[in-house]
Design a protein around this motif. Sequence first.
Motif: not given
Length: 606
Positions: A314, A348, A356-357, A359, A398-399, A422, A424-425, A432, A434
Amino acid sequence: MAIVSEFSLSSHYLGCDDEKNAKAIQFIEEMTQNPDSVQERVLAEILGQNGETEYLKRFQLTGAKDRETFKSKVPIVSYEDLQPYIQRIANGDRSPILCAHPISEFLTSSGTSGGERKLMPTIVQDHDRRQLLYSLLMPVMSLYVPNLDKGKALNFLFIKAETKTPSGLVARPVLTSYYKSDHFKNRPYDPYNVYTSPNEAILCPDSFQSMYTQMLCGLIMRHDVLRVGAVFASGLLRAIRFLQLNWDQLAHDIATGTLSPKITDHSLKECMSKILKPDTELANFVRNECVQENWERIITRIWPNTKYLDVIVTGAMAQYIPTLDYYSGGLPLACTMYASSECYFGLNLKPICNPSDVSYTIMPNMGYFEFLPHNDSASARGSHSPEPRLVDLAQVEYGKLYELVITTYSGLCRYRVGDILQVTGFHNKAPQFRFVRRKNVLLSIDSDKTDEAELQRAVESASTLLKEFDTSVAEYTSFADTGSIPGHYVIYWELLMKEASMAPLPEEVLNQCCLAMEESLNSVYRQGRVADRSIGPLEIRVVKSGTFEELMDYAISKGASINQYKVPRCVSFTPLTEILNSRVVSSFYVTFLFPTSTSWHVASGN
């Protein structure tokens, strides 16, 4: 709309015979069901422990342990704010300055994050917290990869020779501290965490001897290896490069059952005498594989049972993904945990996912976490408006982007780590994140500000032009050259060609790479280039193979940790630029023809 994970970790262990793993998963579920109450308890514990320290007494908490009082009276700080207190501890002041418990040692920053080596106080009890997080990793991984208890891990792990402060307190990287601790050295047998490398190899302070014997053990036990890894992706690639340079001697040792005379550490020689036996069949196999020019899939060719690579890819490490895919044949890349010298944060919960996913779920029991809302556009404009109010772990949205702020048991209070995250959920009610980047800007000539993520995107955009030539960017760094008027960005590239005998790239391809990078940078940069003419043409300098290894060797010789070393994405230190410039084989740049043309033109020089 917030994305809440409906995935239940504990449901995967219903009826499971592995009670230890099941308990670990249940612990994660309990911690994430109501993270706000856990955070409230953690802060109360920290304030109860450290409320009478010199630092916190300044803010007149008068015994209060609630969040509201804490936030209203204790300021947000950076390392520079705490440095005078830390220096006093380093110099021998044993009074409770930051923490009521004695500071047992200092953990040093990587030396390539933020540009300076920082001393982070730690206490004996922190070992238990770190060990707790480590104990959760394999139970989570086992949800996705079965039978990891049926083999071994070839993880390249290293220590650094420690230093001491004037008072005699040890100062060393966090992983060196962990590997030298009883938690690691005297760890109970765990079938999920069996390494090919003996402790003697991991704990050898000589990086060559350590790498050599770890690689040798990995080759000897090649059929037992189920996962291959290092802390960072760059560390694993360094191990592959080491094999490329030393396979002949390694094969000789395997064939004869004798250890290279370059290995002089007594405990290491004694340990290896019990492992190394003559094996001509294995030696011939190693020679036959390594003598080939094509090293594609070399990891799975030598270690055929490897299920995944255990590396951090990452942030800035993402640029190594194509090279890792080349050497591994596209094995999954597992980023398992998020940690730093200041604090271990979380893990994680879906480690076998696209890089790329990735988190990380921050575990609320590790420290008290706050989040400073971060606005990229405001930062780019240089806004002088007051910083927004910090929010708690359970209040992030979120986001949105946030800068991480921590309060730890060892005495850091509302400390800005410098990581931008950031949301992500959510897993249960725990957010979670990123990892986006370090906050620090890398390059600036005028009013432009180019950060690590933006530079990486520009390199990735340009490197797509190399694919048809079976070439990729193996390493890169940058330099803001202000010696010319106007100043300009210099990007150093070390290229990896699929076949060593391939012809050099056509000149026009690298010219177009310069153009692609410039077009990928932000509008402020492009305005400076085209309209204001305050920034000169971007230049790509291609360096010889092995140049970035020399940078790492230099950093290690000056005290950096081999475990925590990350290639600096921007250099300004003269010895580093001298190494880079002495290895340049060709240079390319974009030039804009003034005053009437509105198109981009490219030029090159060798």
